[in-house]
Design an enzyme around this catalytic site. Structure first.
Site, PDB file in Angstrom:
ATOM      1  N   CYS A   2      10.371 -16.998  -6.518  1.00 42.10           N
ATOM      2  CA  CYS A   2      11.449 -17.981  -6.442  1.00 42.10           C
ATOM      3  C   CYS A   2      11.432 -19.013  -7.574  1.00 42.10           C
ATOM      4  CB  CYS A   2      11.393 -18.743  -5.135  1.00 42.10           C
ATOM      5  SG  CYS A   2      11.418 -17.727  -3.677  1.00 42.10           S
ATOM      6  N   ARG A  27      10.333 -14.637 -13.446  1.00 40.83           N
ATOM      7  CA  ARG A  27       9.416 -14.806 -12.323  1.00 40.83           C
ATOM      8  C   ARG A  27       9.617 -13.738 -11.255  1.00 40.83           C
ATOM      9  NH1 ARG A  27       7.691 -20.418 -12.147  1.00 40.83           N
ATOM     10  NH2 ARG A  27       7.545 -20.406  -9.900  1.00 40.83           N
ATOM     11  N   TRP A  74      12.971 -14.650  -4.078  1.00 41.26           N
ATOM     12  CA  TRP A  74      12.162 -13.439  -3.978  1.00 41.26           C
ATOM     13  C   TRP A  74      11.855 -13.298  -2.495  1.00 41.26           C
ATOM     14  CZ3 TRP A  74       7.040 -12.077  -2.677  1.00 41.26           C
ATOM     15  CH2 TRP A  74       6.593 -10.852  -3.195  1.00 41.26           C
ATOM     16  N   ASN A 100      11.272 -23.273  -2.347  1.00 44.85           N
ATOM     17  CA  ASN A 100      10.285 -22.270  -2.766  1.00 44.85           C
ATOM     18  C   ASN A 100       9.090 -22.434  -1.861  1.00 44.85           C
ATOM     19  OD1 ASN A 100      11.761 -21.534  -4.932  1.00 44.85           O
ATOM     20  ND2 ASN A 100      10.335 -22.284  -6.486  1.00 44.85           N
ATOM     21  N   GLY A 101       8.474 -21.329  -1.467  1.00 48.78           N
ATOM     22  CA  GLY A 101       7.259 -21.446  -0.655  1.00 48.78           C
ATOM     23  C   GLY A 101       7.464 -20.791   0.692  1.00 48.78           C
ATOM     24  N   GLU A 482      -7.336  -1.642 -15.273  1.00 45.31           N
ATOM     25  CA  GLU A 482      -6.207  -2.434 -15.767  1.00 45.31           C
ATOM     26  C   GLU A 482      -5.100  -1.499 -16.301  1.00 45.31           C
ATOM     27  OE1 GLU A 482      -4.813  -5.076 -15.600  1.00 45.31           O
ATOM     28  OE2 GLU A 482      -3.480  -5.225 -17.322  1.00 45.31           O
ATOM     29  N   LYS A 486      -1.205  -1.273 -14.984  1.00 46.39           N
ATOM     30  CA  LYS A 486      -0.051  -1.405 -15.878  1.00 46.39           C
ATOM     31  C   LYS A 486       0.908  -0.238 -15.660  1.00 46.39           C
ATOM     32  CE  LYS A 486      -0.385  -4.319 -16.790  1.00 46.39           C
ATOM     33  NZ  LYS A 486      -0.729  -5.625 -16.521  1.00 46.39           N
ATOM     34  N   GLU A 489       2.646  -0.355 -12.083  1.00 44.64           N
ATOM     35  CA  GLU A 489       3.568  -1.443 -11.745  1.00 44.64           C
ATOM     36  C   GLU A 489       4.904  -1.350 -12.483  1.00 44.64           C
ATOM     37  OE1 GLU A 489       2.424  -5.540 -12.524  1.00 44.64           O
ATOM     38  OE2 GLU A 489       1.250  -4.944 -14.262  1.00 44.64           O
ATOM     39  N   HIS A 505     -16.553  13.069  -6.292  1.00 47.64           N
ATOM     40  CA  HIS A 505     -17.009  12.812  -4.920  1.00 47.64           C
ATOM     41  C   HIS A 505     -15.852  12.775  -3.934  1.00 47.64           C
ATOM     42  CE1 HIS A 505     -21.136  12.266  -6.141  1.00 47.64           C
ATOM     43  NE2 HIS A 505     -20.732  11.471  -7.128  1.00 47.64           N
ATOM     44  N   LYS A 600       6.535 -12.709 -11.180  1.00 45.78           N
ATOM     45  CA  LYS A 600       5.624 -13.085 -12.261  1.00 45.78           C
ATOM     46  C   LYS A 600       4.590 -14.081 -11.776  1.00 45.78           C
ATOM     47  CE  LYS A 600       4.122 -13.212 -16.465  1.00 45.78           C
ATOM     48  NZ  LYS A 600       3.296 -12.052 -16.847  1.00 45.78           N
TER      49      LYS A 600
HETATM   50  O1  M6R Z   1      -0.771 -15.758 -13.150  1.00 43.06           O
HETATM   51  P1  M6R Z   1      -1.977 -14.971 -12.753  1.00 43.06           P
HETATM   52  O2  M6R Z   1      -2.759 -14.464 -13.882  1.00 43.06           O
HETATM   53  O3  M6R Z   1      -2.845 -15.726 -11.766  1.00 43.06           O
HETATM   54  O4  M6R Z   1      -1.392 -13.728 -11.956  1.00 43.06           O
HETATM   55  C1  M6R Z   1      -2.221 -12.807 -11.324  1.00 43.06           C
HETATM   56  C2  M6R Z   1      -1.479 -11.541 -10.968  1.00 43.06           C
HETATM   57  O5  M6R Z   1      -0.427 -11.834 -10.088  1.00 43.06           O
HETATM   58  C3  M6R Z   1      -0.916 -10.817 -12.196  1.00 43.06           C
HETATM   59  O6  M6R Z   1      -1.907 -10.545 -13.117  1.00 43.06           O
HETATM   60  C4  M6R Z   1      -0.239  -9.507 -11.758  1.00 43.06           C
HETATM   61  O7  M6R Z   1      -1.198  -8.611 -11.298  1.00 43.06           O
HETATM   62  C5  M6R Z   1       0.574  -8.894 -12.901  1.00 43.06           C
HETATM   63  N1  M6R Z   1       1.758  -8.306 -12.363  1.00 43.06           N
HETATM   64  C6  M6R Z   1      -0.143  -7.814 -13.612  1.00 43.06           C
HETATM   65  O8  M6R Z   1       0.599  -7.252 -14.632  1.00 43.06           O
END
Ligand code: M6R
Length: 605
Positions: A2, A27, A74, A100-101, A482, A486, A489, A505, A600
């Site tokens: 949001c 965001r 969101w 927001n929240g 990681e 990527k 997502e 395993h 975001k």
């Molecule tokens: O702002 P932050 O680094 O605390 O965010 C953490 C995660 O929400 C963020 O890294 C998320 O996993 C991303 N979508 C990864 O690409």
């Protein structure tokens, strides 16, 4: 997650608010809305499911105002729809509000106070504006009703709230707890936003708000009071960032732009942290505080957690302090036994992640020292930790984190080096970080220049894939998880990052004809083992892509990584993985920068 913007006093409220919403698009959101009032009795409420472009289509030429609030939602409580989009309105049509929240006790509040009120939405947020409407109808002033409604919100509630009273449309009522919110100070008008980036076109001077504070904002007054009603005087801070830093320029997507920026970020970090004699310059008090600790706890979420895993290797090697890395959402409610003198490092691009902040709150209550490593100066986790180190990566807009990940690892390396040098460790002295990071920057550049090759690999192996695996050992395993995050997502291909030796395993049962398996090999000591694991998956029909350091590479390997320090290989190995993810998403026709269901800045737990 949001986004909120509000303004009071500017005749072009619509233009200003829509510009602000667009800047907050990154965001993540699924619906949007705006309310403006021209202070002469005309007002407009427009909401829509979907993108801001849809909202703009609904804004006709007659829509105008001098005060307004706008929101990107969101979905948490209730599906994405125009009815659930904000602003929400009190039943009598007097109060308009964006939130927001999360209001944790919204059901209880509804039952106790609002059983006779008709709700237009399924959201938790609407309860707040309905409470204000009810209390005002019972004779309280708008401010009193706003404060009373807020006082009833449960302990666990988080909120950034903006409210307009239709009967007095010269004041914007503002409140904040846990969710980010800033007041922007302008000439002849004032603005509010959840991220400074939304309003950099009109001001660079912002006032931070603390939890529990309430603000009455008019075109020439900013009246802040704390949770006990005492007036608060706070000076604005200056945001030096250029508004154009958050523009896409010639790029089609922010993700690609941000991948490309990584060599420059490495150089910038050297510039910011290393002096001309090669010494890392970091606040001495921070270094001494860490040296006094007996264990470091790195706490983070998502990609930042993965950067912590790599940082763990760097800190133990160069600073010699035992280090543990924890997922924030787990740590908060399943806290491990802590050492006698712990030090906490919070890694967070946004500085607003609720899961990490929950842990920081606990750490502060326990009285332990902490450091936030973040990309956003003055963000909540930066303000609330004992120390802050910045990533200097420039705004990261794409939801998928790329340059913040590599910047986090580089800052961890700089920190480890500063501690190790201060303690006089030989390994640290021999680690010429200025040289190493500039080698990394050059290596990254070589890889980003190989885009066409990586695009072709994505087309061949990933464009039609249903699932995929990244495998690696030791530090390559850290990179593999990681890389897998990527890919999944942004391309929605179900992808696992796996310890290469662990595959046999059980999980190897999932490998079938054509399954893409991407292996990462940078560590000479275990290269032969990972090569055997490659053979195992190929024998079962996998399509193998190997990402291999040049000293270990063979002619068959599709992606060859330039040589860098063995503990910095994640910084280069991740580049082709980011590009594979980017192209796979694009080729599959997805919204690369705004993947579905994601935000975001994740400001709810
Ligand atoms: O702002 P932050 O680094 O605390 O965010 C953490 C995660 O929400 C963020 O890294 C998320 O996993 C991303 N979508 C990864 O690409």
């Amino acid at each position: 997650m949001c986004g909120i913007v509000g303004e009071v006093g500017n005749d072009n409220a619509v233009e200003l608010l829509i510009h602000g919403l667009k800047k907050l698009e990154y965001r993540g959101y699924d619906s949007a809305g705006i309310y403006v009032n021209d202070e002469k009795g005309n007002d407009y409420l427009i909401k829509t499911k979907g993108r801001i472009a849809e909202l703009e289509k609904k804004i006709t030429d007659d829509v105008h105002g001098k005060i307004g609030i706008a929101h990107t939602r969101w979905a948490t409580h209730g599906i994405p729809s125009a009815a659930n989009a904000h602003p929400h309105v009190s039943e009598d049509g007097r109060f308009y509000m964006v939130h927001n929240g999360v209001i944790t006790n919204f059901k209880e509040l509804k039952n106790e106070y609002l059983s006779d009120v008709h709700f237009e939405s399924e959201t938790d947020s609407e309860v707040v504006v309905q409470l204000v409407g009810k209390f005002a109808s019972e004779g309280l002033s708008a401010l009193e009703a706003f404060k009373k409604a807020i006082s009833l919100l449960g302990e666990g509630a988080s909120y950034a709230l903006l409210m307009i009273d239709r009967e007095n449309p010269e004041t914007l009522y503002v409140a904040k707890k846990k969710s980010p919110l800033l007041i922007g100070v302008c000439d002849g008008f004032n603005v509010v936003c959840s991220d400074a980036m939304a309003m950099l076109n009109v001001t660079h001077d912002f006032i931070e708000l603390h939890d529990g504070e309430i603000v009455e904002l008019t075109e020439n007054q900013i009246k802040i009071q704390d949770k006990d009603g005492n007036p608060v005087e706070r000076k604005p801070f200056h945001v030096s960032q250029d508004a154009s830093a958050s523009e896409k320029g010639a790029y089609e997507h922010f993700m690609l732009k941000e991948i490309d920026e990584q060599p420059a970020v490495m150089r910038k970090l050297v510039q910011e942290y290393v002096n001309e004699n090669g010494k890392v310059e970091i606040d001495e008090k921070l270094i001494k505080t860490i040296e006094e600790s007996d264990r470091i706890y790195v706490v983070a979420a998502g990609t930042s957690y993965h950067a912590g895993l790599v940082g763990h290797e760097l800190i133990e090697k160069f600073a010699g302090i035992p280090t543990e890395v924890h997922v924030a959402s787990e740590f908060a409610y399943n806290r491990p036994l802590l050492s006698k003198k712990p030090f906490f490092i919070f890694l967070t691009q946004s500085g607003e992640t609720a899961d990490s902040r929950q842990v920081l709150n606990q750490v502060n209550e326990l009285g332990y020292p902490s450091l936030t490593i973040t990309n956003v100066p003055n963000s909540t986790l930066s303000r609330e930790a004992t120390f802050t180190l910045l990533l200097y990566a420039g705004p990261e807009i794409a939801v998928a984190s790329t340059k913040a990940y590599t910047a986090q690892i580089a800052v961890e390396a700089l920190l480890a080096k500063a501690i190790g040098d201060d303690l006089g460790f030989e390994d640290s002295k021999a680690f010429d970080i200025r040289q190493e990071l500039s080698t990394v920057a050059n290596g990254m550049q070589t890889l980003v220049d190989e885009k066409e090759k990586i695009e072709a690999l994505a087309q061949k192996y990933l464009a039609k894939a249903h699932n995929a695996f990244y495998i690696g050992r030791a530090i390559d395993y850290d990179t593999a998880i990681e890389a897998a995050l990527k890919l999944k997502e942004v391309s929605y291909i179900q992808t696992e990052g796996f310890a290469a030796g662990e595959l046999k395993h059980g999980t190897i049962a999932l490998i079938e004809e054509g399954t893409p398996v991407i292996s990462i090999i940078t560590d000479q000591t275990i290269a032969a083992h990972t090569r055997s694991n490659e053979e195992e998956v190929v024998a079962r029909g996998a399509n193998l892509i190997s990402i291999v350091s040049e000293k270990l590479a063979t002619k068959k390997d599709q992606i060859v990584l330039p040589t860098v320090h063995p503990l910095l290989t994640s910084l280069v190995a991740i580049i082709p993985a980011q590009l594979l993810a980017y192209y796979a998403s694009e080729q599959r026709g997805y919204d690369v920068d705004k993947p579905r269901n994601l935000a975001k800045s994740v400001t709810v737990e």
